[in-house]
Design a protein around this motif. Sequence first.
Motif, mmCIF file in Angstrom:
data_model
loop_
_atom_site.group_PDB
_atom_site.id
_atom_site.type_symbol
_atom_site.label_atom_id
_atom_site.label_comp_id
_atom_site.label_asym_id
_atom_site.label_seq_id
_atom_site.Cartn_x
_atom_site.Cartn_y
_atom_site.Cartn_z
ATOM 1 N N GLY A 104 6.081 -2.136 -12.762
ATOM 2 C CA GLY A 104 7.269 -0.911 -12.730
ATOM 3 C C GLY A 104 7.865 -0.476 -11.569
ATOM 4 O O GLY A 104 7.361 -0.992 -10.322
ATOM 5 N N ALA A 105 8.468 -0.293 -11.668
ATOM 6 C CA ALA A 105 9.685 0.547 -10.859
ATOM 7 C C ALA A 105 8.318 1.668 -10.111
ATOM 8 O O ALA A 105 7.898 2.767 -10.563
ATOM 9 C CB ALA A 105 10.886 1.288 -11.134
ATOM 10 N N LEU A 106 8.250 1.213 -9.227
ATOM 11 C CA LEU A 106 7.662 2.555 -8.320
ATOM 12 C C LEU A 106 7.975 4.115 -7.353
ATOM 13 O O LEU A 106 9.720 4.120 -7.298
ATOM 14 C CB LEU A 106 7.318 1.968 -6.624
ATOM 15 N N ARG A 155 10.627 -6.802 -3.760
ATOM 16 C CA ARG A 155 11.925 -5.534 -4.461
ATOM 17 C C ARG A 155 11.343 -4.603 -4.261
ATOM 18 O O ARG A 155 12.808 -4.167 -4.357
ATOM 19 C CB ARG A 155 11.867 -5.613 -6.057
ATOM 20 N N TYR A 156 10.888 -3.803 -4.345
ATOM 21 C CA TYR A 156 10.244 -3.212 -3.632
ATOM 22 C C TYR A 156 11.192 -2.322 -1.721
ATOM 23 O O TYR A 156 11.564 -1.323 -1.245
ATOM 24 C CB TYR A 156 8.780 -2.056 -3.298
ATOM 25 N N ILE A 157 10.830 -3.251 -0.774
ATOM 26 C CA ILE A 157 11.147 -3.466 0.598
ATOM 27 C C ILE A 157 12.528 -3.550 0.139
ATOM 28 O O ILE A 157 13.368 -3.361 1.478
ATOM 29 C CB ILE A 157 10.062 -4.503 1.639
ATOM 30 N N GLN A 158 12.982 -4.812 -0.112
ATOM 31 C CA GLN A 158 14.477 -4.584 -0.684
ATOM 32 C C GLN A 158 15.389 -3.725 -1.499
ATOM 33 O O GLN A 158 16.808 -3.840 -0.721
ATOM 34 C CB GLN A 158 14.601 -6.027 -1.546
ATOM 35 N N GLY A 159 14.337 -2.528 -1.543
ATOM 36 C CA GLY A 159 15.623 -1.252 -1.883
ATOM 37 C C GLY A 159 15.758 -1.301 -3.671
ATOM 38 O O GLY A 159 16.296 -0.543 -4.115
ATOM 39 N N ASP A 160 15.308 -2.256 -3.902
ATOM 40 C CA ASP A 160 15.766 -2.637 -5.261
ATOM 41 C C ASP A 160 14.727 -2.726 -6.387
ATOM 42 O O ASP A 160 14.952 -2.546 -7.683
ATOM 43 C CB ASP A 160 15.544 -4.446 -5.350
ATOM 44 N N ASN A 161 13.736 -1.819 -6.362
ATOM 45 C CA ASN A 161 12.178 -1.423 -7.097
ATOM 46 C C ASN A 161 11.634 -0.277 -7.269
ATOM 47 O O ASN A 161 10.745 0.243 -6.941
ATOM 48 C CB ASN A 161 11.400 -2.134 -6.744
ATOM 49 N N SER A 162 12.327 1.202 -6.510
ATOM 50 C CA SER A 162 11.967 2.167 -6.541
ATOM 51 C C SER A 162 12.679 3.388 -7.516
ATOM 52 O O SER A 162 14.128 3.088 -7.929
ATOM 53 C CB SER A 162 11.581 3.149 -5.011
ATOM 54 N N ILE A 163 12.576 4.384 -7.931
ATOM 55 C CA ILE A 163 13.038 5.306 -8.735
ATOM 56 C C ILE A 163 13.314 6.621 -7.899
ATOM 57 O O ILE A 163 12.307 7.805 -7.095
ATOM 58 C CB ILE A 163 11.856 5.956 -9.852
ATOM 59 N N ARG A 199 3.150 -11.697 -9.185
ATOM 60 C CA ARG A 199 3.848 -10.745 -9.488
ATOM 61 C C ARG A 199 3.531 -9.425 -8.622
ATOM 62 O O ARG A 199 4.734 -8.494 -8.441
ATOM 63 C CB ARG A 199 3.465 -10.511 -10.557
ATOM 64 N N MET A 200 2.398 -9.398 -8.287
ATOM 65 C CA MET A 200 2.226 -8.442 -7.073
ATOM 66 C C MET A 200 2.926 -8.617 -6.257
ATOM 67 O O MET A 200 4.090 -7.340 -6.106
ATOM 68 C CB MET A 200 1.441 -8.454 -5.835
ATOM 69 N N ILE A 201 3.351 -9.555 -5.553
ATOM 70 C CA ILE A 201 4.637 -9.790 -4.474
ATOM 71 C C ILE A 201 5.746 -9.590 -4.821
ATOM 72 O O ILE A 201 6.046 -9.158 -3.718
ATOM 73 C CB ILE A 201 4.010 -11.637 -3.562
ATOM 74 N N GLU A 202 6.053 -10.289 -5.833
ATOM 75 C CA GLU A 202 7.002 -9.610 -6.336
ATOM 76 C C GLU A 202 7.925 -8.521 -6.921
ATOM 77 O O GLU A 202 8.515 -7.858 -5.850
ATOM 78 C CB GLU A 202 7.543 -10.644 -7.520
ATOM 79 N N VAL A 203 6.546 -7.640 -6.881
ATOM 80 C CA VAL A 203 7.293 -6.137 -7.240
ATOM 81 C C VAL A 203 7.265 -5.373 -6.005
ATOM 82 O O VAL A 203 8.322 -4.383 -5.208
ATOM 83 C CB VAL A 203 6.431 -5.869 -8.069
ATOM 84 N N ILE A 204 6.291 -6.058 -4.434
ATOM 85 C CA ILE A 204 6.781 -5.366 -3.661
ATOM 86 C C ILE A 204 7.921 -5.511 -2.665
ATOM 87 O O ILE A 204 8.714 -4.635 -1.675
ATOM 88 C CB ILE A 204 5.334 -6.299 -2.211
#
Length: 255
Positions: free
Chosen positions: A188-190, A236-244, A229-234
């Motif tokens: 999910g979003a971090l 996306r976060y690093i690209q600025g697309d998966n945080s709150i 999926r873990m790598i995908e979540v990470i």
Amino acid sequence: MNTPVAKDWYETISIGDGITRVRETWVAPWLRCNIWHVPGRTHDLLIDSGMGLRPLKKEISKLSGKPVICVSTHAHFDHIGGAHEFDCRLGHHNEADIHAFPNQYNTSDWGPFVRAETFSALPYEGFQYQDYQVKAAPLTGYLDEGDTLDLGNRCFQIMHLPGHSPGSIALYEKKSRCLFSGDVVYDGALFDTVYHSDKTIYRESLKRLKDLPVDVVHGGHYESFGRSRMIEVIDRYIQGDNSIDDPESWVLQQV
Ligand SMILES: [Zn+2]
């Protein structure tokens, strides 16, 4: 609205490999913590302890009855609420003060997270969400990068992965290639803007995880998932697309 009092508070599901996932059924899905039980030879391991709204030790004792090592992946309120019930309480020294002196501010237990809509049933008669606060549960021992937790039949390596919080730890078992990741990574979003989060440090911790030989990740929230999926979540976060960025408005959108 008249919210009923729940009969059973915890749901207990065996997820294979001897691991049991315990959840607080009536807490909203976006907040509900995964509490993990792993049986050992002489002691069992409990990873996180939920919000502490109903007795947990009694529930856990049904699983094997052995003494429990309660590990907190970090000191946010939704992960440490039941820790005070256990004699052995381990976590990272960076958050020792919070475990000893928790308040609504330092455990990230602020307004929108805990409100009437958070609960579809009440934990007990007369429960007032405004009065909720976790109990003090000072750590009885520390875990840090490179430490091992040996249960006799299973052995976990501790990884210190700060960022979401300064004392965030994960538990990795080499033999089964499984990772208990707390809130460092889940499906999910971090959260990287809550009390004592640090975005720069968080990125470095997540980058480390990308190299870990892992088959299954058991996160602090939501369902378990695999390495891709873990790598995908990470990523996306690093690209600025998966945080709150704004937890307050995010939480209000969830209910
Ligand atoms: Zn957290």
